[in-house]
Design a protein around this motif. Structure first.
Motif, PDB file in Angstrom:
ATOM      1  N   SER A   1       0.936  -1.205   0.021  1.00  0.00           N
ATOM      2  CA  SER A   1       0.218  -0.069   0.232  1.00  0.00           C
ATOM      3  C   SER A   1       0.930   1.230  -0.012  1.00  0.00           C
ATOM      4  O   SER A   1       1.266   1.706   0.990  1.00  0.00           O
ATOM      5  CB  SER A   1      -0.961  -0.064   1.290  1.00  0.00           C
ATOM      6  OG  SER A   1      -1.652   1.122   1.290  1.00  0.00           O
ATOM      7  N   ILE A   2       1.018   1.947  -1.159  1.00  0.00           N
ATOM      8  CA  ILE A   2       1.764   3.115  -1.394  1.00  0.00           C
ATOM      9  C   ILE A   2       1.107   4.340  -0.661  1.00  0.00           C
ATOM     10  O   ILE A   2       1.617   5.074  -0.066  1.00  0.00           O
ATOM     11  CB  ILE A   2       2.340   3.403  -2.647  1.00  0.00           C
ATOM     12  CG1 ILE A   2       3.269   2.337  -3.171  1.00  0.00           C
ATOM     13  CG2 ILE A   2       2.617   4.658  -2.996  1.00  0.00           C
ATOM     14  CD1 ILE A   2       3.391   2.301  -4.497  1.00  0.00           C
ATOM     15  N   MET A   3      -0.184   4.245  -0.825  1.00  0.00           N
ATOM     16  CA  MET A   3      -1.061   5.419  -0.473  1.00  0.00           C
ATOM     17  C   MET A   3      -0.835   5.664   1.112  1.00  0.00           C
ATOM     18  O   MET A   3      -0.838   6.873   1.628  1.00  0.00           O
ATOM     19  CB  MET A   3      -2.360   5.436  -0.791  1.00  0.00           C
ATOM     20  CG  MET A   3      -2.738   5.684  -2.469  1.00  0.00           C
ATOM     21  SD  MET A   3      -1.995   6.952  -2.731  1.00  0.00           S
ATOM     22  CE  MET A   3      -2.892   8.507  -1.912  1.00  0.00           C
ATOM     23  N   SER A   4      -0.930   4.545   2.129  1.00  0.00           N
ATOM     24  CA  SER A   4      -0.607   4.775   3.295  1.00  0.00           C
ATOM     25  C   SER A   4       0.407   5.779   3.771  1.00  0.00           C
ATOM     26  O   SER A   4       0.445   6.590   4.696  1.00  0.00           O
ATOM     27  CB  SER A   4      -0.605   3.461   4.159  1.00  0.00           C
ATOM     28  OG  SER A   4       0.374   2.819   3.486  1.00  0.00           O
ATOM     29  N   TYR A   5       1.643   5.358   3.234  1.00  0.00           N
ATOM     30  CA  TYR A   5       3.088   6.076   3.370  1.00  0.00           C
ATOM     31  C   TYR A   5       2.877   7.616   2.930  1.00  0.00           C
ATOM     32  O   TYR A   5       3.269   8.452   3.581  1.00  0.00           O
ATOM     33  CB  TYR A   5       4.185   5.277   2.740  1.00  0.00           C
ATOM     34  CG  TYR A   5       4.488   4.023   3.163  1.00  0.00           C
ATOM     35  CD1 TYR A   5       4.702   3.647   4.498  1.00  0.00           C
ATOM     36  CD2 TYR A   5       4.186   2.850   2.258  1.00  0.00           C
ATOM     37  CE1 TYR A   5       4.899   2.450   5.113  1.00  0.00           C
ATOM     38  CE2 TYR A   5       4.259   1.660   2.899  1.00  0.00           C
ATOM     39  CZ  TYR A   5       4.715   1.396   4.134  1.00  0.00           C
ATOM     40  OH  TYR A   5       4.839   0.163   4.490  1.00  0.00           O
ATOM     41  N   VAL A   6       2.283   7.720   1.911  1.00  0.00           N
ATOM     42  CA  VAL A   6       2.249   9.063   1.238  1.00  0.00           C
ATOM     43  C   VAL A   6       1.108   9.763   2.343  1.00  0.00           C
ATOM     44  O   VAL A   6       1.368  10.999   2.410  1.00  0.00           O
ATOM     45  CB  VAL A   6       1.190   8.954  -0.255  1.00  0.00           C
ATOM     46  CG1 VAL A   6       0.979  10.412  -0.550  1.00  0.00           C
ATOM     47  CG2 VAL A   6       2.392   8.326  -1.321  1.00  0.00           C
ATOM     48  N   SER A   7      -0.015   9.250   2.592  1.00  0.00           N
ATOM     49  CA  SER A   7      -0.888  10.130   3.503  1.00  0.00           C
ATOM     50  C   SER A   7      -0.390  10.327   4.817  1.00  0.00           C
ATOM     51  O   SER A   7      -0.953  11.170   5.461  1.00  0.00           O
ATOM     52  CB  SER A   7      -1.980   9.205   3.395  1.00  0.00           C
ATOM     53  OG  SER A   7      -2.862   8.938   2.214  1.00  0.00           O
ATOM     54  N   PHE A   8       0.354   9.390   5.435  1.00  0.00           N
ATOM     55  CA  PHE A   8       0.672   9.714   6.873  1.00  0.00           C
ATOM     56  C   PHE A   8       2.040  10.923   6.934  1.00  0.00           C
ATOM     57  O   PHE A   8       2.178  11.167   7.639  1.00  0.00           O
ATOM     58  CB  PHE A   8       1.434   8.280   7.479  1.00  0.00           C
ATOM     59  CG  PHE A   8       0.161   7.574   8.082  1.00  0.00           C
ATOM     60  CD1 PHE A   8      -0.318   8.056   9.269  1.00  0.00           C
ATOM     61  CD2 PHE A   8      -0.099   6.404   7.704  1.00  0.00           C
ATOM     62  CE1 PHE A   8      -1.355   7.107   9.738  1.00  0.00           C
ATOM     63  CE2 PHE A   8      -1.198   5.526   8.473  1.00  0.00           C
ATOM     64  CZ  PHE A   8      -1.776   6.142   9.494  1.00  0.00           C
TER      65      PHE A   8
END
Length: 510
Positions: free
Chosen positions: A243-250
């Protein structure tokens, strides 16, 4: 022709009957033959206006298709008495999340006419006695308020032999609460009232499903939805391999926390301008680097690590060791490891000290154990002393107020349900399609998103990324931000700003 039952078959029948009896015994509740309701008359000044109002705490039965009552929602209402036309006065339905949490946090924290007082600056709420005081800033001048405790929480529960778990699930919960709202509107003849819902945390998941259910099943259009600490597409807020988006979103939340605790190598003066810069990097260079994976050159990797260090304060070697993928639960421990401190998950302004400074994860959330006691005491005292609820009445089934249904382990996340629309999208829960459909089918419905910068349970950039999906009518979505955490209203300046933002939103869309 006579039919004979073999011994084995008879045993099976007896076992089935025994199991059914056990189920009935397991889910049997003390009988409540009639709804129990407690009413008082009050007056107060809210938003600068004198308001005479009625408090109502009591049961609202919901019914199955055969007309049999299957559950009772024990709700808490604050209703203006002398409205010019009560049938058209705005009403707001308020609930928390969990899943499986009662509404006491929003009730006694910010929306109710009384509120629990805990330290505005990050500190432990300590032991009793706690302070409960008037809340003149709340929005009773603009709307009636109905606080909803879902089944299993507060004093809401299944009736008879009905299993409460049939209300526990992404879709099940939304449909259950929708039935309550529909029943309440009918019981109180509020069909023509402007209607709002305000949900916090998992309550924002409920809000999306609820909006769709009310719109498309019950033909009840909402004027507005208030998403408080929103989580709508879980790929933006839950770390999982791939999940790339989790790292981006945090990442912007890491930056905000490092800024607050003075852990940045060069701290910018303006937080909001700094976070805009981090947002741009997270959605651009950082996301592209994560997509590149092991195709990234050494020079490119080092350039990203340098920026991550500047934005988070984490050591460059640590960032390299994690392949530039910062796990949120590691961050709590890593940011201030050299000082032996951990930061909070629900509100990263809060700090805790743990004996194991070398551990990978914290042993508990400093915010969670610093704030819960006051709210539990406040709601129980409030129901008795202010709303006149008599917990000892036999007719009430001698119910107690449950802060939590402990529903999370039995919660139906609707994984891999073939042949029907499911919220998880096959992997992550995503209720954006439900919210988007409700918005497209109601041109007058607005959405307000309120976010704390120091919230790691529902990161603010995660909410922004979810609401950027094409399902959403972006022109009717408004964002407000607070220098606090998940429950931004425990911070006094944020509480005052939050209530002004809520009042303005209601007046705009009523």
């Amino acid at each position: 022709m006579k039919k004979f039952i073999t011994g084995a078959a008879l045993s099976a029948v007896l076992l089935a009957g025994s199991a059914l009896a056990d189920d009935k015994k397991k889910y049997a509740n003390p009988p409540v033959k009639e709804p129990q309701v407690f009413t008082t008359e009050k007056s107060g000044t809210f938003g600068g206006k004198k308001i005479n109002y009625r408090t109502i705490a009591g049961d609202t039965f919901t019914y199955m298709e055969n007309g049999e009552a299957d559950a009772t929602f024990f709700a808490y209402e604050y209703i203006k008495k002398d409205a010019k036309d009560p049938s058209t006065r705005p009403v707001t339905f308020v609930f928390n999340g969990g899943p499986g949490s009662a509404s006491m946090w929003l009730h006694m924290g910010v929306f109710g006419p009384k509120r629990a007082v805990i330290p505005s600056d990050p500190d432990d709420d300590g032991a009793a006695p706690y302070k409960v005081m008037d809340n003149p800033e709340t929005v009773l001048d603009a709307t009636d308020l109905v606080f909803i405790d879902p089944i299993g929480t507060g004093m809401s529960r299944s009736l008879g032999d009905n299993n409460p778990q049939k209300h526990w699930g992404v879709l099940e919960d939304g449909k259950s609460v929708a039935r309550f709202i529909r029943q309440w509107v009918q019981n109180n003849n509020r069909w023509n009232s402007p209607k709002f819902i305000a949900g916090e945390s998992y309550g924002t998941v409920r809000s999306a499903v609820l909006a769709d259910e009310l719109t498309n099943r019950h033909n009840i259009g909402l004027n507005g939805i208030m998403l408080i600490s929103a989580v709508l597409d879980y790929q933006n807020s839950r770390i999982q391999d791939g999940s790339i988006m989790s790292y981006v979103s945090f990442l912007p939340s890491y930056a905000a926390t490092a800024w607050y605790h003075n852990k940045l190598p060069n701290k910018p003066a303006n937080l909001e301008a700094f976070l805009n810069e981090v947002r741009e990097f997270a959605a651009g260079e950082y996301a592209q680097a994560l997509i590149q994976g092991n195709r990234l050159s050494t020079a490119q990797e080092q350039a990203i690590i340098d920026k991550l260090h500047a934005y988070t304060g984490l050591k460059k070697q640590y960032l390299k060791n994690t392949n530039m993928r910062i796990h949120v639960f590691r961050f709590f421990k890593e940011l201030m490891r050299d000082e032996g401190k951990v930061v909070g998950r629900l509100d990263s302004r809060y700090l805790g000290e743990e004996p194991d400074a070398a551990g990978e994860f914290f042993s508990g959330d400093p915010f969670a154990y610093a704030s819960g006691n006051a709210f539990n005491v406040a709601i129980n005292s409030h129901l008795t002393d202010f709303m006149g609820v008599d917990f000892s009445k036999p007719e009430l089934g001698r119910r107690i107020y449950n802060m939590s249904a402990r529903a999370s382990k039995g919660w139906k996340w609707n994984w891999n349900v073939w042949g029907k629309s499911v919220p998880n999208g096959g992997r992550f829960v995503n209720v954006i399609p439900y919210l988007g459909k409700a918005m497209r089918r109601n041109k007058d419905m607005g959405v307000l998103v309120t976010s704390g910068y120091y919230d790691f349970a529902t990161p603010f950039f995660g909410a922004e990324n979810a609401l950027a999906e094409v399902d959403i009518v972006k022109d009717r979505v408004e964002y407000t931000y607070y220098e606090a955490g998940h429950m931004m209203y425990v911070h006094e300046p944020s509480r005052l700003k939050f209530l002004n933002d809520i009042r303005d939103f209601i007046k705009k869309y009523e």
